[in-house]
Scaffold this motif. Structure first.
Motif, PDB file in Angstrom:
ATOM      1  N   PHE A 129       2.677   5.858   6.372  1.00 43.28           N
ATOM      2  CA  PHE A 129       3.134   7.250   6.389  1.00 43.28           C
ATOM      3  C   PHE A 129       4.348   7.448   5.473  1.00 43.28           C
ATOM      4  CE2 PHE A 129       0.617   7.594  10.322  1.00 43.28           C
ATOM      5  CZ  PHE A 129      -0.062   8.770  10.037  1.00 43.28           C
ATOM      6  N   ALA A 130       5.157   6.408   5.325  1.00 43.28           N
ATOM      7  CA  ALA A 130       6.254   6.501   4.365  1.00 43.28           C
ATOM      8  C   ALA A 130       5.698   6.671   2.952  1.00 43.28           C
ATOM      9  CB  ALA A 130       7.135   5.253   4.442  1.00 43.28           C
TER      10      ALA A 130
ATOM     11  N   VAL B 115       3.261  15.742   6.947  1.00 47.56           N
ATOM     12  CA  VAL B 115       3.113  14.285   6.985  1.00 47.56           C
ATOM     13  C   VAL B 115       3.967  13.694   8.102  1.00 47.56           C
ATOM     14  CG1 VAL B 115       3.641  12.138   5.733  1.00 47.56           C
ATOM     15  CG2 VAL B 115       2.428  13.989   4.584  1.00 47.56           C
ATOM     16  N   LEU B 116       5.194  14.170   8.228  1.00 46.63           N
ATOM     17  CA  LEU B 116       6.069  13.675   9.294  1.00 46.63           C
ATOM     18  C   LEU B 116       5.500  14.033  10.668  1.00 46.63           C
ATOM     19  CD1 LEU B 116       9.563  14.532   7.753  1.00 46.63           C
ATOM     20  CD2 LEU B 116       8.383  12.318   7.780  1.00 46.63           C
ATOM     21  N   ALA B 117       4.945  15.223  10.790  1.00 45.72           N
ATOM     22  CA  ALA B 117       4.324  15.616  12.062  1.00 45.72           C
ATOM     23  C   ALA B 117       3.103  14.735  12.347  1.00 45.72           C
ATOM     24  CB  ALA B 117       3.921  17.087  12.014  1.00 45.72           C
ATOM     25  N   ALA B 118       2.333  14.425  11.311  1.00 43.71           N
ATOM     26  CA  ALA B 118       1.168  13.555  11.487  1.00 43.71           C
ATOM     27  C   ALA B 118       1.590  12.157  11.911  1.00 43.71           C
ATOM     28  CB  ALA B 118       0.358  13.498  10.200  1.00 43.71           C
ATOM     29  N   ALA B 119       2.682  11.650  11.331  1.00 42.72           N
ATOM     30  CA  ALA B 119       3.184  10.328  11.704  1.00 42.72           C
ATOM     31  C   ALA B 119       3.578  10.292  13.179  1.00 42.72           C
ATOM     32  CB  ALA B 119       4.378   9.953  10.830  1.00 42.72           C
ATOM     33  N   ALA B 120       4.229  11.370  13.636  1.00 39.66           N
ATOM     34  CA  ALA B 120       4.615  11.439  15.045  1.00 39.66           C
ATOM     35  C   ALA B 120       3.379  11.505  15.949  1.00 39.66           C
ATOM     36  CB  ALA B 120       5.510  12.644  15.281  1.00 39.66           C
TER      37      ALA B 120
ATOM     38  N   ALA C 107       0.836  -1.208   0.000  1.00 40.75           N
ATOM     39  CA  ALA C 107       0.000   0.000   0.000  1.00 40.75           C
ATOM     40  C   ALA C 107       0.867   1.252   0.000  1.00 40.75           C
ATOM     41  CB  ALA C 107      -0.918   0.005   1.218  1.00 40.75           C
ATOM     42  N   ALA C 108       2.005   1.211   0.696  1.00 41.18           N
ATOM     43  CA  ALA C 108       2.899   2.367   0.716  1.00 41.18           C
ATOM     44  C   ALA C 108       3.355   2.718  -0.694  1.00 41.18           C
ATOM     45  CB  ALA C 108       4.107   2.084   1.608  1.00 41.18           C
ATOM     46  N   GLY C 109       3.682   1.690  -1.481  1.00 38.91           N
ATOM     47  CA  GLY C 109       4.074   1.948  -2.862  1.00 38.91           C
ATOM     48  C   GLY C 109       2.936   2.520  -3.678  1.00 38.91           C
TER      49      GLY C 109
END
Length: 213
Positions: free
Chosen positions: A99-100, A127-132, A43-45
């Protein structure tokens, strides 16, 4: 406040034939944990490529794996503490992979930056903030479980909601920054909700009633 987690019993019931078949063939629950992570990786791809339909189907597979491992373990009577650890590890790995994929979408599709106060913030940063932020509800749940409380779920932004929002962002990459902000804020609300439930569970006095002998 259970969110889409309330649909888990219904979703698990739809998978009952798979559970029964796995129990008959003595398929281990860890197989489904691994399949869920594999679906998340694929799914990430798909997310990074902007293929929203494929992403939706693969994330549904990820959620199916997360449901089936526990259901199969219970059906076969092989539930164990280590299985809990593997299940949590699989869920967290799947989230990070998703998230990646969103980070790849931000890099490849260059959606517009969002104004945040006097600054314009790139979607990749959001996106990185959302992942955290999305990791916080799980930390709360695991901390409550470690303290002797139940493993908490529910809230406005659990893994099911995160998957749905990831598909939305894949379908509408121009809104990726907005979706990332929504995930971050909803995750914070979910964390507060679970903290309140955990506090209630862990501070409620237990009444000991002495039985007559």
């Amino acid at each position: 406040m259970t969110g889409l987690y309330a649909l888990k019993p219904w979703y698990t019931a739809r998978l009952s034939s798979v559970v029964a078949a796995a129990a008959r063939r003595r398929v281990g629950p860890d197989v489904f944990t691994a399949l869920g992570v594999a679906c998340a990786a694929a799914a990430a791809g798909a997310i990074a490529a902007g293929w929203w339909l494929a992403a939706g189907l693969l994330l549904a597979g990820r959620l199916a794996g997360a449901n089936l491992d526990g259901a199969v373990a219970r059906a076969r009577g092989v539930s164990r503490p280590w299985g809990f650890v593997l299940n949590e590890l699989g869920d967290r790995t799947s989230d990070l992979l998703m998230f990646a994929g969103l980070a790849g979408l931000a890099i490849g599709h260059t959606p517009p930056a969002l104004p945040v106060g006097p600054w314009r913030v790139a979607p990749l940063v959001l996106v990185l903030a959302a992942a955290a932020a999305a990791s916080l509800p799980t930390f709360v749940s695991l901390a409550a479980a470690a303290a002797g409380g139940p493993r908490l779920n529910g809230g406005p932004c659990g893994k099911t909601e995160r998957c749905a929002l990831a598909v939305l962002a894949t379908a509408l990459p121009g809104w990726l920054g907005v979706v990332a902000v929504l995930v971050a804020l909803a995750s914070l609300v979910t964390s507060v909700h679970r903290l309140r439930v955990a506090r209630s569970e862990l501070t409620t006095p237990v009444l000991c009633v002495e039985t007559a002998r």
